[in-house]
Design an enzyme around this catalytic site. Structure first.
Site, short mmCIF file in Angstrom:
data_model
loop_
_atom_site.label_atom_id
_atom_site.label_comp_id
_atom_site.label_asym_id
_atom_site.label_seq_id
_atom_site.Cartn_x
_atom_site.Cartn_y
_atom_site.Cartn_z
NE ARG A 2 -4.44 -1.45 0.01
CZ ARG A 2 -4.47 -2.18 -0.73
NH1 ARG A 2 -3.51 -2.77 -1.85
NH2 ARG A 2 -5.60 -3.07 -0.80
CG HIS B 285 -3.58 -0.99 -6.92
ND1 HIS B 285 -4.09 -0.49 -6.11
CD2 HIS B 285 -3.64 -2.17 -6.79
CE1 HIS B 285 -4.44 -1.13 -4.99
NE2 HIS B 285 -4.03 -2.25 -5.37
#
Ligand code: NAP
Length: 309
Positions: free
Chosen positions: A224, A272
């Site tokens: 993250r 991502h």
């Protein structure tokens, strides 16, 4: 008959409807599966945090929420979510992450960029070192981190892993707890972040941690964005302390076009895509979890609200 609400973006329903129906049937479960049903009849919710559903109060009979994502930071603190929450552990997600991490470690280990981008046609005949002479630190030894650690250990890298609780992963030197972090990263050439985002892990990758890496290390972050102190990373890239960062996740996504990460030649941005939940295998995981729960077994992959993951 179980009533199961599918709460995710509409395109996900197209991907998941058939695999879920097939998986529930394979478990002999009779279900009504829908994107829209009266809240007070819902038994289970299959859930994506970007679905728009954030008030779980009306779901008075709901037995559990099954997250479609591995990361739960956007939902774990929701005070209306009082029922058990399971996160996604999916063989397809794990396989994808192993391929991404292995690929990006090998890219830097083998120095592939120098040969792919070689406008001067320089004959760079220095062979790369062997994997056995390179230390890899995998921070986070959960479902994804331990699979990546095993794959890199199978390639003979000197793999070290770090987790909150002590672990035993074949071929991997395991470190645990706050005291174990520095031993894990000390002299590491490749550092891979696969921790969840929690108050304890936010900004964990600071100047103090990065200065323990081997000079010219590569940082790979498919975990993250906020795990890294961005300013500290840019400074470490400037001094060459960190040679390259491959970043898949960011504080703001999509990464804004004007963000300095895009233009920094020492940063590779991937959008991502390190891995994603695969409908066919994830549907089987969800159906197996609900079927087991209906038989009285504990819910698998239960999120610990106290720990935040
Ligand atoms: P997981 O099974 O929950 O594993 C998390 C690991 O992090 C565990 O080993 C845990 O230690 C460790 N950890 C957590 N807090 C820690 C702390 N304060 N200190 C030390 N270790 C700590 O999670 P996972 O399924 O492997 O997924 C990891 C993360 O990957 C997810 O949370 C998500 O953010 C990210 N992800 C990204 C993508 C992508 O496409 N980029 C896709 C999927 C997932 P213990 O084992 O001791 O609990």
């Amino acid at each position: 008959m179980l009533n199961i609400l599918f709460a995710a973006k509409s395109e996900k329903w197209t991907e998941y409807e058939a695999p879920l129906k097939e998986a529930f049937a394979a478990h002999g479960l009779e279900v009504t599966l829908s994107t829209d049903m009266a809240a007070d009849v819902v038994d289970y919710i299959i859930y994506a945090p970007n679905s728009g559903l954030d008030d779980f109060t009306p779901f008075t009979h709901c037995k559990a929420v099954l997250n479609l994502w591995a990361g739960v930071e956007d939902v774990v603190g929701n005070p209306t979510l009082t029922m058990p929450l399971a996160r996604m552990v999916d063989p397809g997600l794990t396989e994808g992450m192993v391929e991404y991490v292995t690929g990006h470690v090998l890219r830097h280990h083998l120095g592939m960029d120098a040969h792919i981008t070689n406008p001067d046609r320089a004959w760079i005949d220095t062979p790369p070192p062997l994997a056995r002479d390179r230390k890899v630190a995998i921070l986070g030894l959960g479902a994804l981190g331990s699979a990546c650690a095993s794959a890199l250990a199978a390639l003979n890298f000197d793999v070290h892993g770090w987790s909150r609780s002590a672990k035993d992963v074949t071929g991997v030197t395991c470190h645990a707890g706050d005291a174990g972090l520095m031993s894990a990263v000390d002299g590491a050439h490749f550092i891979v972040l696969l921790m969840p985002l929690t108050p304890e892990t936010e900004n964990l990758i600071s100047t103090d941690v990065m200065c323990r890496f081997a000079p010219g290390a590569c940082l790979i972050n498919p975990g993250r964005g906020p795990l890294i102190d961005d300013e500290a990373l840019l400074a470490a890239l400037d001094t060459g302390e960190v040679a390259h960062a491959t970043l898949d996740v960011f504080r703001t996504e999509p990464l804004p076009p004007e963000h300095p990460f895009w233009s920094d030649p020492k940063i590779t941005v991937t959008p991502h895509i390190a891995s994603t939940t695969r409908p066919a295998s994830a549907a089987r995981t969800i159906a197996a979890n609900i079927a087991g729960h209906e038989r009285g077994e504990p819910l698998r992959n239960l999120v610990d609200r106290g720990k935040g993951y």
